[in-house]
Design a protein around this motif. Structure first.
Motif, mmCIF file in Angstrom:
data_model
loop_
_atom_site.group_PDB
_atom_site.id
_atom_site.type_symbol
_atom_site.label_atom_id
_atom_site.label_comp_id
_atom_site.label_asym_id
_atom_site.label_seq_id
_atom_site.Cartn_x
_atom_site.Cartn_y
_atom_site.Cartn_z
ATOM 1 N N SER A 1 -9.622 27.274 53.630
ATOM 2 C CA SER A 1 -10.235 26.211 53.741
ATOM 3 C C SER A 1 -11.685 26.617 54.702
ATOM 4 O O SER A 1 -12.102 25.784 55.388
ATOM 5 C CB SER A 1 -9.600 25.272 54.472
ATOM 6 N N CYS A 2 -12.166 27.528 54.271
ATOM 7 C CA CYS A 2 -13.467 27.980 54.973
ATOM 8 C C CYS A 2 -14.562 27.669 54.289
ATOM 9 O O CYS A 2 -15.744 28.102 54.688
ATOM 10 C CB CYS A 2 -13.297 29.622 55.487
ATOM 11 N N ASP A 3 -14.328 27.176 53.229
ATOM 12 C CA ASP A 3 -15.431 26.708 52.290
ATOM 13 C C ASP A 3 -16.186 25.744 53.004
ATOM 14 O O ASP A 3 -15.671 24.652 53.586
ATOM 15 C CB ASP A 3 -15.483 26.269 51.138
ATOM 16 N N THR A 4 -17.770 25.759 53.228
ATOM 17 C CA THR A 4 -18.408 24.743 54.181
ATOM 18 C C THR A 4 -18.840 23.805 53.189
ATOM 19 O O THR A 4 -19.451 22.670 53.649
ATOM 20 C CB THR A 4 -19.881 25.759 54.432
ATOM 21 N N ASP B 1 -17.684 31.059 64.255
ATOM 22 C CA ASP B 1 -16.794 31.257 63.093
ATOM 23 C C ASP B 1 -15.292 31.683 63.462
ATOM 24 O O ASP B 1 -14.388 31.312 63.031
ATOM 25 C CB ASP B 1 -17.367 32.187 62.202
ATOM 26 N N GLU B 2 -15.202 32.469 64.499
ATOM 27 C CA GLU B 2 -14.126 32.883 65.031
ATOM 28 C C GLU B 2 -13.244 31.841 65.644
ATOM 29 O O GLU B 2 -11.835 31.632 65.593
ATOM 30 C CB GLU B 2 -14.127 33.882 66.344
ATOM 31 N N GLN C 1 -11.152 22.341 59.416
ATOM 32 C CA GLN C 1 -11.941 23.832 59.415
ATOM 33 C C GLN C 1 -13.162 23.965 58.568
ATOM 34 O O GLN C 1 -13.794 24.713 59.230
ATOM 35 C CB GLN C 1 -10.600 24.739 58.692
ATOM 36 N N ALA C 2 -13.108 23.291 57.518
ATOM 37 C CA ALA C 2 -14.313 23.642 56.736
ATOM 38 C C ALA C 2 -15.392 22.727 57.257
ATOM 39 O O ALA C 2 -16.757 23.209 57.361
ATOM 40 C CB ALA C 2 -13.878 22.932 55.401
ATOM 41 N N VAL C 3 -15.249 21.443 58.042
ATOM 42 C CA VAL C 3 -16.240 20.755 59.045
ATOM 43 C C VAL C 3 -16.656 21.670 60.196
ATOM 44 O O VAL C 3 -18.006 21.868 60.403
ATOM 45 C CB VAL C 3 -15.847 19.456 59.374
#
Length: 77
Positions: free
Chosen positions: A23-26, A65-66, A32-34
């Motif tokens: 879910s790290c897709d922007t 990002d961390e 998490q993506a938001v």
């Protein structure tokens, strides 16, 4: 041969479905993506300054990002 075919099918299925759960897709809409999208937006905005300190901006992006749980998003910086 039958065991190898079964193992190969499972491995291919796992490889194809694993990215679907990331879910790290922007472009996604989960929390998490938001968060990752906000990091990306801030990074792009900060880069536009004439006197931008790129070291500071990259460190800020990595920290953001961390915090979001997506350190792979700043891997190429």
């Amino acid at each position: 041969m039958k065991k190898f075919s079964l193992f190969s099918a499972i491995a291919i299925f796992a490889a194809l479905t694993a990215p679907a759960f990331a879910s790290c897709d922007t472009h996604a809409e989960d929390e998490q993506a938001v968060c990752a999208s906000k990091c990306e937006d801030a990074y792009l905005k900060d880069q536009q300054g004439w006197t931008a300190d790129m070291t500071k901006i990259k460190d800020s992006k990595k920290a953001c990002d961390e915090k979001c749980g997506c350190p792979q998003n700043s891997k190429g910086l």
